[in-house]
Design a protein around this motif. Structure first.
Motif, PDB file in Angstrom:
ATOM      1  N   ALA A   1       4.591   4.219   3.702  1.00  0.00           N
ATOM      2  CA  ALA A   1       6.037   4.089   3.875  1.00  0.00           C
ATOM      3  C   ALA A   1       6.789   4.189   2.558  1.00  0.00           C
ATOM      4  O   ALA A   1       7.966   4.553   2.539  1.00  0.00           O
ATOM      5  N   THR A   2       6.135   3.882   1.447  1.00  0.00           N
ATOM      6  CA  THR A   2       6.827   3.900   0.164  1.00  0.00           C
ATOM      7  C   THR A   2       6.764   5.243  -0.546  1.00  0.00           C
ATOM      8  O   THR A   2       7.391   5.421  -1.578  1.00  0.00           O
TER       9      THR A   2
ATOM     10  N   LYS B   1      -0.350   1.331   5.849  1.00  0.00           N
ATOM     11  CA  LYS B   1       0.970   1.627   6.404  1.00  0.00           C
ATOM     12  C   LYS B   1       2.070   1.375   5.374  1.00  0.00           C
ATOM     13  O   LYS B   1       3.015   2.138   5.269  1.00  0.00           O
ATOM     14  N   SER B   2       1.946   0.296   4.608  1.00  0.00           N
ATOM     15  CA  SER B   2       2.985   0.000   3.625  1.00  0.00           C
ATOM     16  C   SER B   2       2.976   1.007   2.477  1.00  0.00           C
ATOM     17  O   SER B   2       4.030   1.381   1.957  1.00  0.00           O
TER      18      SER B   2
ATOM     19  N   LEU C   1      -2.651  -2.613   7.494  1.00  0.00           N
ATOM     20  CA  LEU C   1      -1.293  -2.967   7.055  1.00  0.00           C
ATOM     21  C   LEU C   1      -1.011  -2.447   5.651  1.00  0.00           C
ATOM     22  O   LEU C   1       0.099  -1.979   5.354  1.00  0.00           O
ATOM     23  N   THR C   2      -1.989  -2.504   4.762  1.00  0.00           N
ATOM     24  CA  THR C   2      -1.821  -1.993   3.407  1.00  0.00           C
ATOM     25  C   THR C   2      -1.603  -0.489   3.420  1.00  0.00           C
ATOM     26  O   THR C   2      -0.719   0.025   2.727  1.00  0.00           O
TER      27      THR C   2
END
Length: 77
Positions: A27-28, A23-24, A20-21
């Motif tokens: 995305a940024t 992917k985030s 999850l980290t």
């Protein structure tokens, strides 16, 4: 048995958090528009990062001066 199950579940949770980290963070990420080439109407594109930085600073200063010092209205005759 209980210790093994605890370690396995901890590793699964850590893997999910890492996924999850990642992917985030992905995305940024965005492209930096200041390093793109100049438009066709521009005189010439700055050759180095330092020149680009100075050009951006100069453009920002001009825009700030223009915003803080609006044109004075002409007196009515």
């Amino acid at each position: 048995m209980r210790i093994g199950l605890g370690i396995v579940s901890l590793l699964v949770v850590l893997a999910v958090v890492a996924l999850l980290t990642r992917k985030s963070v992905d995305a940024t990420r965005i492209a930096v528009p200041a390093l793109q080439s100049a438009p066709a109407g521009a005189a010439s594109a700055p050759a180095t990062v330092r020149e680009q930085s100075q050009q951006i600073q100069q453009d920002y200063k001009q825009a700030l001066d223009k915003a803080l010092n609006p044109p004075r209205p002409e007196p009515a005759e």
